[in-house]
Scaffold this motif. Structure first.
Motif, short mmCIF file in Angstrom:
data_model
loop_
_atom_site.label_atom_id
_atom_site.label_comp_id
_atom_site.label_asym_id
_atom_site.label_seq_id
_atom_site.Cartn_x
_atom_site.Cartn_y
_atom_site.Cartn_z
N SER A 1 0.69 -1.16 0.05
CA SER A 1 0.02 -0.22 -0.13
C SER A 1 0.75 0.95 0.17
N SER A 2 2.16 1.04 1.00
CA SER A 2 3.18 1.85 0.30
C SER A 2 3.76 2.11 -1.03
N GLY A 3 3.68 1.47 -2.08
CA GLY A 3 4.28 1.24 -3.31
C GLY A 3 5.29 0.31 -3.58
N LEU A 4 5.31 -0.18 -2.60
CA LEU A 4 7.10 -1.13 -2.49
C LEU A 4 6.75 -2.58 -2.89
N THR A 5 6.97 -3.08 -3.91
CA THR A 5 7.44 -4.50 -4.49
C THR A 5 8.45 -4.89 -3.82
N LEU A 6 8.70 -5.73 -3.57
CA LEU A 6 10.34 -6.58 -3.83
C LEU A 6 11.25 -6.46 -2.97
N PRO A 7 11.22 -5.50 -1.95
CA PRO A 7 12.67 -4.38 -1.18
C PRO A 7 13.69 -5.97 -0.86
N ARG A 8 14.71 -5.53 -1.07
CA ARG A 8 15.62 -6.19 -1.11
C ARG A 8 17.01 -5.46 0.22
N GLY A 9 17.51 -4.88 0.07
CA GLY A 9 18.58 -4.08 0.88
C GLY A 9 17.62 -2.70 1.16
N ILE A 10 18.08 -2.12 2.29
CA ILE A 10 17.67 -1.39 3.57
C ILE A 10 18.57 -0.67 4.46
N HIS A 11 18.83 1.30 4.46
CA HIS A 11 19.91 1.08 5.06
C HIS A 11 19.24 2.63 6.20
N PHE A 12 19.59 2.66 7.13
CA PHE A 12 18.71 3.31 8.37
C PHE A 12 20.27 4.34 8.41
N ALA A 13 20.18 5.84 7.78
CA ALA A 13 21.21 6.70 8.10
C ALA A 13 20.88 7.54 9.33
N LYS A 14 21.48 7.33 10.79
CA LYS A 14 20.86 7.91 11.59
C LYS A 14 20.97 9.33 12.11
N HIS A 15 22.29 9.96 11.38
CA HIS A 15 21.97 11.06 11.11
C HIS A 15 20.05 11.72 10.69
N ASP A 16 20.10 11.55 10.35
CA ASP A 16 19.14 11.79 9.28
C ASP A 16 18.00 11.58 10.08
N ASN A 17 17.72 10.14 10.73
CA ASN A 17 16.57 9.29 11.16
C ASN A 17 16.30 9.07 9.98
N VAL A 18 16.25 8.50 8.68
CA VAL A 18 15.63 8.45 7.60
C VAL A 18 16.05 6.77 6.86
N ILE A 19 15.03 6.64 6.67
CA ILE A 19 14.94 5.18 6.22
C ILE A 19 15.39 4.83 4.38
N LYS A 20 15.83 4.19 3.65
CA LYS A 20 16.67 4.24 3.05
C LYS A 20 16.06 2.82 2.01
N PRO A 21 15.08 2.00 2.16
CA PRO A 21 14.44 0.82 0.99
C PRO A 21 14.53 0.60 -0.40
N ILE A 22 15.50 -0.52 -0.98
CA ILE A 22 15.14 -0.78 -2.84
C ILE A 22 14.15 -2.01 -2.90
N LYS A 23 14.06 -1.70 -4.24
CA LYS A 23 13.26 -2.85 -4.43
C LYS A 23 13.54 -2.99 -5.49
N CYS A 24 13.07 -3.89 -6.51
CA CYS A 24 12.81 -4.78 -7.97
C CYS A 24 12.03 -3.28 -8.40
N PRO A 25 12.42 -3.18 -10.02
CA PRO A 25 11.32 -2.21 -11.06
C PRO A 25 10.29 -3.28 -10.53
#
Length: 364
Positions: free
Chosen positions: A340-364
């Protein structure tokens, strides 16, 4: 006194009425509605004439009240999807004539144990990535540097510069799979098909050195001037610790045992090692002793993992097209991103503590 902000797809009057109803049954708190707006309600929580020995005791009682009001009786995990944020802020030296900013309230909230029960995420930025030759991108992992995001593609590294909204590419001979930040201009890259870890400068776009390994290398994570890397040689799997000295030389120092021969993604943060193996997320100390583990029948095929430094893990689930927040202890979790958030087939993910940012990547 404390300020309380609740946001989400809510009907402010209903939430306000719930708090006011609780007033009649609670001897400790008195609730006043400060402001009601669409999808946002601000309440002032006052403590009645009682003595509390510490803020911790106050927060414990406050959280119990929040659970009572915000979580339906049939829910045994987290608030339902209509509540996405609860921000708690103590009004120590704050008056209503000088209200705190939202940033100040967030800082207060993050000091309180249990605040993450109500953690939510909001979309900060979304962008499409294209390969250098307009071909298929096979992204598997990512890391966030100061102003750049680095992604592993099957043919090299894709670098996205957030300041100029532009991409760059570093081709590599072996198929890179995993990446971790060393510093603002350097990353370490490993591959399932290679017995080595490449240290790559984003400035020169060259491999500055290759660390020879004793097996196929999987997930990598850089923490406290040490490079942690998952290895497999035959039936033997472990996480090797590689020290970096002041001359940027790397030398293997010790080995951390793991409890699966299918370890792929790892992350190290605040003295804890997290790794995924098929459908299980493990949390260990840096000697390999399991602190807790998480698994759930609905969420198989756990892949990328990252941590916020407070013992909580964010893990991508390929089969459920979701990112899970798993609280420290491994007993409670919630989907914070899904289809429902537009996420499909997520793989790698990274949390940037200094910005409180979560970065997941998904397949096309």
């Amino acid at each position: 006194m404390m300020n309380l902000i609740v946001t989400g797809e809510i009907k402010g009057n209903e939430v306000g009425e719930k708090f006011l109803r609780v007033n009649s049954s609670e001897n400790l708190f008195q609730t006043e509605i400060e402001d009601i707006q669409p999808n946002r309600i601000v309440l002032i929580m006052k403590v009645k004439a009682q003595t509390l020995q510490s803020k911790d005791q106050f927060m414990e009682k406050m959280l119990k009240l929040l659970v009572k009001v915000l979580i339906p009786k049939e829910e045994n995990q987290f608030p339902n999807s209509t509540i996405d944020t609860v921000i708690i802020g103590f009004a120590d030296r704050i008056t209503l004539e000088n209200p705190p900013s939202q940033e100040e309230l967030v800082k207060y909230a993050q000091r309180a144990e249990g605040y993450n029960l109500f953690l939510s995420v909001s979309l900060n930025r979304k962008f499409d990535l294209k390969s250098q030759d307009d071909g298929y991108l096979d992204l598997s992992d990512c890391t966030i540097l100061s102003t750049k995001m680095v992604f592993t593609d099957s043919k090299g590294l894709l670098i996205y510069d957030t300041t100029i909204d532009a991409t760059d590419y570093i081709p590599l001979s072996e198929k890179p799979r995993y990446v971790t930040e060393i510093d603002n201009e350097t990353v370490a890259v490993s591959s399932d098909w290679d017995w080595g870890i490449k240290i790559i400068s984003l400035t020169t776009k060259e491999v500055s050195r290759t660390i020879q390994t004793s097996g196929y290398c999987y997930g990598v994570s850089f923490y406290d001037i040490k490079l942690y890397a998952a290895f497999k040689n035959g039936n033997i799997s472990d996480v090797q610790v590689i020290d970096r000295d002041s001359q940027n030389e790397f030398q293997k120092s010790n080995v951390v045992p793991v409890f699966s021969d299918s370890v792929r993604y790892i992350t190290v943060n605040n003295g804890k090692l997290f790794y995924t193996a098929e459908s299980i997320l493990y949390c260990c100390d840096l000697n390999g002793k399991i602190q807790w583990q998480f698994s759930d029948d609905k969420h198989s095929c756990l892949l990328g993992v990252t941590s916020d430094g407070n013992g909580n893990a964010f893990v991508s689930c390929l089969s459920a097209h979701a990112v899970l927040l798993v609280l420290s202890g491994g007993k409670k979790y919630r989907e914070i991103l899904n289809r429902s958030s537009g996420l499909t087939l997520p793989r790698g993910i990274h949390f940037a503590k200094h910005d409180n940012v979560i970065k997941p990547i998904k397949c096309p």
